[in-house]
Design an enzyme around this catalytic site. Structure first.
Site, PDB file in Angstrom:
ATOM      1  N   GLU A  43     -51.703  69.943  17.573  1.00  0.00           N
ATOM      2  CA  GLU A  43     -52.777  69.481  16.700  1.00  0.00           C
ATOM      3  C   GLU A  43     -53.638  70.701  16.395  1.00  0.00           C
ATOM      4  O   GLU A  43     -54.024  71.419  17.317  1.00  0.00           O
ATOM      5  CB  GLU A  43     -53.636  68.412  17.394  1.00  0.00           C
ATOM      6  N   ARG A 268     -46.468  69.782  32.604  1.00  0.00           N
ATOM      7  CA  ARG A 268     -47.220  70.846  31.946  1.00  0.00           C
ATOM      8  C   ARG A 268     -47.481  71.971  32.936  1.00  0.00           C
ATOM      9  O   ARG A 268     -47.382  71.802  34.149  1.00  0.00           O
ATOM     10  CB  ARG A 268     -48.531  70.313  31.401  1.00  0.00           C
ATOM     11  N   LYS A 278     -58.399  72.161  26.568  1.00  0.00           N
ATOM     12  CA  LYS A 278     -59.134  72.652  25.399  1.00  0.00           C
ATOM     13  C   LYS A 278     -60.627  72.392  25.537  1.00  0.00           C
ATOM     14  O   LYS A 278     -61.449  73.196  25.139  1.00  0.00           O
ATOM     15  CB  LYS A 278     -58.627  71.958  24.133  1.00  0.00           C
TER      16      LYS A 278
END
Length: 565
Positions: A43, A268, A278
RNA sequence: UGCCCCAUGGUGUAAUGGCAGCACACCGGUUUUUGGUACCGUUUGUCUAGGUUCGAGUCCUAGUGGGGCAACCA
């Protein structure tokens, strides 16, 4: 009794592959897919970090290895958070890592019309309905993980009415948040994501690509799988937190009867001594703890690049980290190892003194100087040599001299003899201290017949020191970095904010460093090894802004000395 | 008191029912004009309990531990 199988005498060591590659090899072997197609779908709402690098290396690496294709797709379904700046940064970072999206570049927003059609199709078949409940009511109606939800009062609207309402939503006849489109699945489903998920919301936000064309936007779950399907993605690789979304991913594809992309999840990447989300990285930027997304202490791709990491080292790191479904925390030292492993082979050597004191060779003739050849890279003879100016007065590192030392100290001290790298062997004579007791000069004598390359002196020196000729030295600023957080898991404390664990010494600025003259020609992006000190890269931004050389140290050399001297 | 996923040295990751291996880290040694590199070596591991099997890290059951799931975020 069956005999244990005999291992083939000379069996080729079977290549071991992780579970995703295993699936791919099986799909290729069974003919399920003639070729494979992956995608990397960020994104555009922030900068890519080392965790994304793992995902990039996976999806791009697999496409490369199996001769398939890979798409870069910007998952831009939430215009409020996304922008062109991030699109550009993502493109740059992926390219810098050395990957090309040979399957093409796409935007989920390219599919808005098609996605809208899918929604209409769902409504027509009685699989979706417009819900006028408030967000709070919808949340309450979903129940809890241990308690079934309840049907919305709007759940059984006639198809015609849903069609009408949905077209009004698109036409802008309803205010933001007034109603949503929901998939009609099962409000008692054990998987919360299957309890009639919202698939379209009304949001009058300017989209960085579609502008004001739309006032309704699809949700992630309604966009991702369908986008994969539209692009013919065979294997859609994502991180573990999407595992519970997979039944929904599959439900949309099955219900719509479109190309069956398959989602596969892996764990991850987590790195110790840093944060990766983020949100937290953004806080570091916004609170001014770091200079920006590309601060050399940030785990972002742009930060690592500025710090002096190479694409090769990051790719090696990602290979070593492996792919599995287990939660993991990787040692920061593995990242450092990967960089050293690369740079040791390719980085040109140079000499720099970070904290200079003078070394005066009392028996070297005043006014004399000579050029001494020094190898550019001992690991690579083809790198050749360069000429180092040498004369009576040199700079050496303050920490390479000690007024008192024992037998384990290989550097300079009373009674000690050392080699000056690529030059002569020198012996301590005396030293001078300044008014505040600081050592200012060390005086030595040199042995003219100990010249590097033609040493006939027979003298042995345990230690070798790096040096820079005073007369010809260039001044530079050097920035030394350490871990951003002193705690290995800054965000792992339930009762403490991760910002409490910032390492106050993560940045050290050395302002009057002396470097050898050849470095004046160095270019940004070309890392050098400063002999005995580590790997350094010119900071392009800061060098341009300040008008003098600014070097970033990416990583020290491994230090095998125990400091007992 | 639901559903899903996971569990191999300090950290990661292999072993696809048949010798628990590799890398990083650590420790020690050899070489070295970088206390770097290279090379050699030491130490350290299958969560627990049952079961299946000639044989289980691997398969089954239960337990324990960890992670995830209730955004009109992705």
């Amino acid at each position: 009794m069956p005999e244990p199988p005999i291992r083939p005498a000379d069996a080729n060591e079977a290549e071991s592959v992780h579970f995703i590659e295993q699936i791919i090899q099986d799909d290729l072997a069974s003919g399920k897919h003639a070729s494979i197609h992956t995608r990397f779908p960020p994104e555009p709402n922030g900068y890519l970090h080392i965790g994304h690098a793992k995902a990039i290396c996976l999806s791009f690496g697999i496409a490369e290895k199996y001769d398939g294709q890979v798409n870069l797709r910007f998952d831009d379904t939430n215009p409020e958070k996304e922008s062109q700046e991030y699109v550009d940064a993502i493109r740059r970072d992926v390219s810098w890592l050395g990957y090309q999206w040979n399957g093409g570049e796409y935007f989920t927003s390219d599919y808005f019309e098609q996605l809208h059609g899918f929604a209409v199709q769902l409504i027509e078949h009685g699989h979706a309905y417009v819900d006028h409940q408030s967000p709070e009511e919808i949340a309450a109606g979903k129940g809890t993980p241990t308690k079934a939800g309840e049907d919305s009062p709007f759940r059984n609207r006639p198809t015609e009415e849903n069609l009408q309402l949905f077209s009004e939503m698109r036409a802008g006849l309803h205010p933001d948040g007034h109603c949503v489109l929901r998939a009609k699945i099962d409000m008692a489903h054990p998987n919360m994501h299957m309890r009639d998920p919202v698939i379209y919301r009304i949001k009058r936000a300017h989209h960085h690509r579609t502008g004001d064309d739309w006032c309704i936007y699809p949700m992630y779950d309604f966009a991702h799988g369908q986008s994969d399907s539209i692009e013919g993605i065979t294997h859609s690789l994502c991180t573990l937190e999407f595992e519970v979304h997979r039944p929904l991913y599959d439900w949309f594809i099955r219900t719509l009867g479109i190309f069956p992309s398959r989602q596969i999840e892996f764990a991850r990447l987590n790195l110790d001594h840093t944060v990766m989300s983020k949100r937290k990285l953004l806080r570091l930027v916004e609170e001014g703890v770091v200079e920006g997304w590309d601060d050399p202490r940030m785990p972002t791709i742009s930060g690592l690049r500025r710090r002096g990491f190479t694409p090769e080292s990051i790719r090696t790191f990602c290979e070593r980290v492996g792919i599995a479904k287990r939660e993991n925390v990787i040692d920061f030292s593995l990242l450092e190892w990967a960089l050293r492993e690369h740079l040791n082979r390719v980085a040109p050597r140079a000499m720099a003194v970070l904290d200079p004191i003078k070394l005066v060779i009392l028996n070297y003739p005043e006014g004399q100087s000579e050029m001494l050849p020094s190898e550019n890279n001992p690991e690579d003879p083809s790198a050749g040599t360069r000429e180092m100016p040498f004369s009576k007065v040199l700079y050496i590192e303050r920490e390479d001299f000690k007024e008192e030392a024992n037998k384990k100290w290989f550097r300079l001290a009373p009674g000690k003899t050392v080699r000056l790298k690529s030059a002569y062997i020198v012996r301590y004579l005396d030293h001078i201290k300044g008014p505040n007791g600081q050592v200012e000069e060390v005086h030595v004598e040199y042995f003219p017949d100990s010249k590097s390359g033609s040493d006939t002196s027979g003298i042995k020196a345990k230690g070798t020191l790096h040096w820079v000729n005073v007369e010809t030295a260039e001044e530079a600023e050097v920035r030394l970095y350490d871990r951003l957080f002193s705690d290995p898991a800054p965000d792992g404390h339930a009762d403490r904010d991760f910002m409490d664990f910032l390492n106050p010494d993560s940045l050290q600025v050395r302002s009057r460093c002396m470097v050898e003259p050849s470095l004046a020609l160095a270019r940004p992006g070309v890392p050098h090894q400063f002999t005995r000190l580590g790997y350094f890269t010119l900071d392009e931004k800061r060098t341009k802004d300040t008008g003098h050389m600014v070097w970033n140290r990416a990583v020290t050399l491994k230090d095998g000395w125990k400091g007992q001297g």
